[in-house]
Write a protein that holds these residues in place. Structure first.
Motif, PDB file in Angstrom:
ATOM      1  N   ALA B  81       0.822  -1.212   0.000  1.00 38.07           N
ATOM      2  CA  ALA B  81       0.000   0.000   0.000  1.00 38.07           C
ATOM      3  C   ALA B  81       0.854   1.259   0.000  1.00 38.07           C
ATOM      4  O   ALA B  81       0.569   2.208  -0.726  1.00 38.07           O
ATOM      5  CB  ALA B  81      -0.925  -0.003   1.213  1.00 38.07           C
ATOM      6  N   SER B  82       1.892   1.263   0.808  1.00 39.93           N
ATOM      7  CA  SER B  82       2.696   2.482   0.954  1.00 39.93           C
ATOM      8  C   SER B  82       4.074   2.131   1.479  1.00 39.93           C
ATOM      9  O   SER B  82       4.222   1.615   2.586  1.00 39.93           O
ATOM     10  CB  SER B  82       2.016   3.438   1.953  1.00 39.93           C
ATOM     11  N   PHE B  83       5.049   2.452   0.658  1.00 38.95           N
ATOM     12  CA  PHE B  83       6.419   2.187   1.065  1.00 38.95           C
ATOM     13  C   PHE B  83       6.772   3.017   2.304  1.00 38.95           C
ATOM     14  O   PHE B  83       7.458   2.556   3.217  1.00 38.95           O
ATOM     15  CB  PHE B  83       7.350   2.532  -0.101  1.00 38.95           C
ATOM     16  N   ALA B  84       6.286   4.238   2.328  1.00 31.52           N
ATOM     17  CA  ALA B  84       6.608   5.133   3.443  1.00 31.52           C
ATOM     18  C   ALA B  84       6.109   4.570   4.764  1.00 31.52           C
ATOM     19  O   ALA B  84       6.813   4.584   5.782  1.00 31.52           O
ATOM     20  CB  ALA B  84       5.986   6.503   3.198  1.00 31.52           C
ATOM     21  N   VAL B  89       6.676   2.237  10.233  1.00 31.84           N
ATOM     22  CA  VAL B  89       6.385   1.137  11.151  1.00 31.84           C
ATOM     23  C   VAL B  89       7.661   0.347  11.414  1.00 31.84           C
ATOM     24  O   VAL B  89       7.895  -0.143  12.526  1.00 31.84           O
ATOM     25  CB  VAL B  89       5.261   0.242  10.577  1.00 31.84           C
ATOM     26  N   GLY B  90       8.482   0.240  10.402  1.00 36.53           N
ATOM     27  CA  GLY B  90       9.755  -0.450  10.581  1.00 36.53           C
ATOM     28  C   GLY B  90      10.562   0.170  11.711  1.00 36.53           C
ATOM     29  O   GLY B  90      11.035  -0.521  12.626  1.00 36.53           O
ATOM     30  N   PRO B 207       5.629  11.315   1.298  1.00 40.22           N
ATOM     31  CA  PRO B 207       5.060  12.412   2.070  1.00 40.22           C
ATOM     32  C   PRO B 207       4.295  11.933   3.297  1.00 40.22           C
ATOM     33  O   PRO B 207       4.172  12.685   4.264  1.00 40.22           O
ATOM     34  CB  PRO B 207       4.121  13.099   1.072  1.00 40.22           C
ATOM     35  N   GLU B 208       3.807  10.730   3.292  1.00 35.12           N
ATOM     36  CA  GLU B 208       3.021  10.289   4.449  1.00 35.12           C
ATOM     37  C   GLU B 208       3.892   9.902   5.636  1.00 35.12           C
ATOM     38  O   GLU B 208       3.369   9.513   6.684  1.00 35.12           O
ATOM     39  CB  GLU B 208       2.038   9.164   4.059  1.00 35.12           C
ATOM     40  N   ASP B 357       9.160   7.393  -3.972  1.00 31.82           N
ATOM     41  CA  ASP B 357       9.297   6.788  -2.645  1.00 31.82           C
ATOM     42  C   ASP B 357      10.519   5.883  -2.552  1.00 31.82           C
ATOM     43  O   ASP B 357      11.212   5.852  -1.545  1.00 31.82           O
ATOM     44  CB  ASP B 357       8.053   5.944  -2.315  1.00 31.82           C
ATOM     45  N   ALA B 358      10.747   5.144  -3.615  1.00 33.25           N
ATOM     46  CA  ALA B 358      11.746   4.070  -3.561  1.00 33.25           C
ATOM     47  C   ALA B 358      13.178   4.575  -3.483  1.00 33.25           C
ATOM     48  O   ALA B 358      14.055   3.919  -2.917  1.00 33.25           O
ATOM     49  CB  ALA B 358      11.605   3.179  -4.797  1.00 33.25           C
TER      50      ALA B 358
END
Ligand SMILES: Cc1cc2nc3c(=O)[nH]c(=O)nc-3n(C[C@H](O)[C@H](O)[C@H](O)COP(=O)(O)OP(=O)(O)OC[C@H]3O[C@@H](n4cnc5c(N)ncnc54)[C@H](O)[C@@H]3O)c2cc1C
Ligand SMILES: Cc1cc2nc3c(=O)[nH]c(=O)nc-3n(C[C@H](O)[C@H](O)[C@H](O)COP(=O)(O)OP(=O)(O)OC[C@H]3O[C@@H](n4cnc5c(N)ncnc54)[C@H](O)[C@@H]3O)c2cc1C
Ligand SMILES: Cc1cc2nc3c(=O)[nH]c(=O)nc-3n(C[C@H](O)[C@H](O)[C@H](O)COP(=O)(O)OP(=O)(O)OC[C@H]3O[C@@H](n4cnc5c(N)ncnc54)[C@H](O)[C@@H]3O)c2cc1C
Ligand SMILES: Cc1cc2nc3c(=O)[nH]c(=O)nc-3n(C[C@H](O)[C@H](O)[C@H](O)COP(=O)(O)OP(=O)(O)OC[C@H]3O[C@@H](n4cnc5c(N)ncnc54)[C@H](O)[C@@H]3O)c2cc1C
Lengths: 381, 381, 381, 381
Positions: B81-84, B89-90, B207-208, B357-358
């Motif tokens: 869903a989202s790499f960010a 969370v990581g 951005p998230e 993002d990547a």
């Protein structure tokens, strides 16, 4: 990372193969390269060592573990010494026997398999023709029925073990109008009238393997030498090619690993500007990348070996393994040549030979372009 | 190839996470991106869902399966869903808690871990400084003992969750003359006097996630907030970085897989010159290569995940996983952008955002160059 | 190597453009990026400076040196400051005017060219549609004759300057059954009823350029706004695209050169592990490679510029220049990002923006895949 | 793009060289390859043709146009037929003569140059030693003064023309303690006592060139055979290496161009799946890329040729040309091999030999890594 797919029995087998290789193979490679082919003696010893019977049921003298990890061990240990020999053994022991075992009659089993397992019957498989290898369905060699015999006409080229093989599985067109569905496999044997061989082909590398052109002029092949059903040869080849491709991947990578190991050793010892050449950051990073690439590839191949052992390896995964590993093999060894400097261009150095040996792995067993066709098609593209 | 490392319990967990993501995450990404950060609500829900407690012992509210496959599942499903968000969370759930669990006092456990597991205490880790991230041993933030307190001065930058974190593990120099052996970890908490944050950094992508600069001006940190022994921080970071790197690899690849899947779909539907663009052989081969590359990488990561679950993952193998997977991620997504044509350059398309993002994955968690240093050194070069 | 194609007059012009850029452009980029487009003021100043009239005959206020080196100078100097602005000016001054000059009626010349040269008439060209940009011959926007007018219906997307342009050259289908031979170019002007624009598209990069979707609903375009002959638009676009592609190559490379120069500076100053990061051999070799790649490319582009100045640049050589230079641009800048470490991911750094700005150059003006089609076809394949 | 650097006189010369090549060279390559070296007859004919005297003043029988474009023409035309021969002629006619002309005494001029120009004196240059080629300043062969003679001891390896040369320029250490500043060049001639040669080295490719190891055991070289000043050899080599490197670039690229042309022809004729293999888009795009790469490189080399003709080529630009062109050469030919399928692996095909011949160009004349060192240093890194 430590490989996790092998059990004690495979490791024991590996030790035995390694010992065989260091005793019987390594000291002779030079001579076999000069002779442009492997002597019968090699085959018999390999047979005795149990290297040729992994695909042959026990009743016919084979080991038949039905565990592809053993095949992988043979490939890996041979490829560390000679990429060419791993490929010759691959054809003889890994690729041809399944055709006979899976499709052959009991009579064929009894007639051919014991010799295969003991090395007295060397085998080859002849699909490619001068007019084309990729477009297999379009082959032009014909076999026309005449009573109990089939009359074979045409020619094949680039056939590994072709010069020395006693038994050649030949794909020929039996129904002209049916394209892929009109191809049949024939066991053509040394001595059949009209079956001739060209000289050993002069290859870029792999001098210790013989590769030959084969000519068929009104060769009368008895019907009992048909392998499998008439007109089903193409589908059989498609069914068996994955194992050939996985093999090419496995010994290709093992080859690269070995050369890379040797190169790292060289890079530690060779000095320039007062330090070992491997200590220059560019070379250090390069070697870090190559080692990573090799290990990443190994993980994938190990998964593929396990899948194949479980009978689950798809044709498309075999295609991925083949194209990817052969690319890695070539890329790694090309960099190794560079690290050897001028010595990398001298045939007496293993790295130089390895470089020449490896190149064909992107071409044969289905070129890497054909592999990508298969993978792309599988994606629905 | 089918992945072979997951058991039913992991697959069940994956279903639950996937459902959580599609219900609570996906619909909100847009808003969080605009707000330039994740709301507390997200953290609490993730905590409730059991995503934040995988590294927290049960007594403190965590799940603590001590099976990294669960962590991998969380990363993979979030990254789809989202790499960010997977990276936020990581940091919070995968990277910081082990420091507290492994090094913390019982008091610290009791004080911090429950909040971490439930999402009420968001965490960050602050190693990098404006003057350098790669050369961690050379960090300049100081902590000087003053009775029962330590006075921290300096600044940190690029800190993930830095703007919103309640608890920041800060690496500071406690022994100026001892370089790597003079670094200590401190738990700095929101509200401590002299601890300030810059604005949210304006990043190329993601951005998230909030990323911030942190400033420490005579921050008095009580001695009971020291995490682990004084002067042992560097070695602790080295010990914990492999898990961070494996995580970056795992969610990096999952991200690429997802985008690649979507791109294949797009390539089937988008038409040009009367056919789908994926049917052009160049694109077909390209997609075949990308799919292969992703699967090959997955095999390696899966081995690494299993090794880490068994407590056997070496720092150097984590380095291999991190650099290789982040390279693959970026290469894959870059090609995906191209396949989308002009749409690939529009932020409303997921592929465009994924591309932005990547990029950082090759830079953070130890840049890929630092990874190659580690690998090269391990080769003895 | 020293570039050899410029004479004193070009160098003088370069100095003037450079001064204009540093005075009028650089200080405002930030604001224009925020405003998501260039203000009219910019265009008027650029006009005054002589940047917009290079393709406009002197009688209409242009400079018209008929020497593409001047155009190249404009592109190069703008691209050093902003890739986006060089592309906006490219469309306005380099791409659209030749259509009017070469195909327009005397009345159109008088009506449009003075405004173009002075910047009071900003232009755009609208070929691409939501359903496809590569397959231009297949466009769907229609124009149907109705007396002295043509009624245009359809939509265009990704149109550079589309939001702000006063005059848009629109390619529309006038003969449904004739594919490529049924397309005509229309000058559609702001204020025509039924001509509307979507919002400014939210792009990955290049915020200082406006890009928009255009909608045509029963727009009545007078016949005197047809540019060139009816049904010959496709051939005209094919004739003019080489100049567009050469331009994209020229400013793409200039962009990369500038960023690379800045990065070399950064690599000399930024320290890690006690030395400048550019001194690490891996980075040193990388920068050596990038500089070489840029210079090699420049040599080719300089030949192309001279060929175009001599009126001899073939469409296929323009295609080579475009695909090659845009690939180099992107590759170079991607490595530059890496060398900046975490700062390379922060929008306040020019390298970060450059990275986002550059990506589209492989997609627009004919995607690089389309370029390869053209080149391949030229080889007779 | 059309190359623009040649005038009529160069084109006329090219025609003459091309004719010579097709008449005297091409028909004999096979035989020379088998003999592992070029016969004296070749040298004499080449001398007669004016190929060997381009660097020799007219009074000594040379042409001496002082226009490097003629040298380039010789290289290009020879390389189209045989990469090995272009390199042998390069050493003999392009690399060694400048040492004698620029540094030699009038007596040396009179003694050696006429033979060089007419091909009766074949030359070689011996820098590399078994212990290292990159670190030239560190060479170990010694020359110790003894009255009017110098006593040379040591060995050299990988010496092109080494087996057949009449005159070898040997770099030897004359001042042990002075590293780079203690090296002197000696003209060692066939027949000097103690000067021996090993067998012709068995190389990966280029069988028609002889490459040898040279041994010096108390070789007494008269002082009048010193070339240039004592202890200035290193600086002289550095001064002359750019011409060697430009040459390697020029004939490397010409080689690749020729093979690529032939491959495009093959790709048009060879059929698979009912079409020519070049028509498959993957191959078409690949060939488009290779052609572009070759032309881009040519543009750079042409600039370098002109710069060198004007006496302005810097060492660092020569380094760029050498590394870049040799990389391109190898990459292009490797893809060509692939396009030939199995035939690409057969020595009777030119592409197969070309592949083996080309590899060394990344290693010799200063390895590509050393080139990057030079370029990086020039950037101030
Ligand atoms: C040393 C050696 C040993 C061999 N051993 C054997 C053996 O034991 N038995 C046997 O039967 N064969 C053997 N082969 C033959 C080998 O399998 C073929 O060479 C290979 O399949 C390619 O066929 P080809 O050479 O005819 O090339 P072609 O089929 O002519 O292909 C030429 C080029 O076109 C490409 N191409 C073809 N189709 C497409 C497509 N649809 N899209 C894109 N590109 C395409 C190919 O990838 C290749 O690059 C051997 C070959 C060698 C060199
Ligand atoms: C979005 C984002 C989030 C981040 N989150 C965190 C976080 O939560 N906590 C945290 O502590 N940090 C975080 N970082 C920082 C990150 O870890 C650093 O950016 C990274 O380690 C690189 O450090 P640097 O930026 O100072 O680059 P530098 O160390 O200055 O490196 C610059 C360049 O030099 C190269 N280089 C350095 N040393 C060598 C060498 N020996 N050989 C060759 N090349 C070398 C690097 O690879 C890089 O290319 C984050 C960064 C970003 C961008
Ligand atoms: C910022 C921006 C500004 C632009 N400005 C303008 C403008 O001013 N005016 C204008 O008219 N247009 C403009 N464009 C549009 C641009 O020219 C198109 O995006 C481009 O031509 C590609 O078209 P598409 O996006 O429809 O992609 P598609 O045509 O859908 O292509 C999708 C993918 O398929 C590939 N593909 C297509 N055909 C083939 C084939 N035969 N073989 C292999 N691959 C193929 C493409 O290369 C691409 O990778 C702009 C685009 C952008 C992003
Ligand atoms: C066919 C052939 C013909 C030749 N002809 C001649 C001739 O006529 N005369 C002559 O004098 N020589 C000749 N050479 C020798 C050639 O110039 C050397 O082989 C070359 O300079 C490399 O030296 P080396 O082989 O000792 O490699 P090394 O110097 O041992 O280098 C080994 C590897 O380390 C790398 N390396 C070295 N230093 C660095 C560094 N600082 N940073 C990173 N990497 C580094 C090299 O690039 C190479 O990859 C010939 C060689 C060959 C193969």
């Amino acid at each position: 990372m430590r490989r996790r797919i092998f059990e004690t029995e495979h490791e024991d087998f590996r030790d035995a193969v390694a010992e065989f290789v260091s005793r019987q193979v390594t000291p002779n490679i030079e001579a076999w390269a000069e002779a442009k082919g492997l002597p019968r003696e090699f085959w018999l010893q390999a047979g005795q060592q149990g290297l040729l019977g992994l695909e042959v049921p026990e009743e016919f003298g084979g080991g038949y573990p039905q565990d592809y990890r053993f095949n992988a061990v043979v490939f890996e240990e041979l490829a560390r010494a000679s990429f060419a020999i791993s490929s010759c053994v691959g054809i003889d022991a890994d690729i041809v026997p399944p055709y006979i075992v899976d499709l052959g009659t009991p009579e064929q089993h009894a007639r051919w398999l014991p010799g295969v397992a003991e090395g007295s019957t060397v085998t080859a498989i002849a699909m490619t023709e001068p007019s084309g290898g990729s477009d297999l369905a379009n082959l032009k060699t014909t076999a026309v029925r005449d009573g109990d015999e089939w009359i074979v006409n045409g020619s094949k080229t680039f056939i590994t073990n072709g010069y020395s093989a006693d038994l050649v599985v030949v794909a020929a067109r039996t129904s002209p109008e049916k394209k892929a569905k009109g191809i049949t496999l024939f066991g053509v044997e040394t001595g059949m009238a009209g079956f001739e061989r060209g000289r050993k082909l002069d290859k870029v590398g792999q001098p210790e393997s013989d590769t030959a052109e084969l000519f068929f002029t009104d060769v009368r092949v008895p019907a009992e030498n048909i392998i499998g059903q008439v007109d089903t040869g193409f589908i059989q080849m498609m069914k068996n090619l994955p194992q050939e491709r996985l093999g090419a991947a496995v010994y290709g990578l093992a080859h690269a690993r070995q050369i890379l190991d040797e190169t790292i050793g060289y890079a530690k010892e060779r000095k320039a500007f007062g330090q070992s050449i491997g200590a220059f950051q560019h070379n250090k990073f390069l070697l870090a990348e190559l080692v990573t690439k090799v290990e990443v590839t190994q993980a994938f191949l190990d998964d593929a070996i396990m899948a194949h052992t479980a009978g689950e390896l798809s044709a498309v995964d075999a295609a991925k393994a083949k194209y990817w590993a052969s690319d890695v093999q070539n890329e790694v060894i090309d960099h190794c040549v560079q690290l050897y400097g001028g010595y990398g261009y001298m045939n007496e150095y293993r790295v130089a030979r390895a470089w020449k040996d490896a190149r064909v792995n992107k071409i044969w067993a289905g070129s890497n372009e054909i592999m990508k066709e298969l993978i792309g098609r599988d994606l629905g593209l």
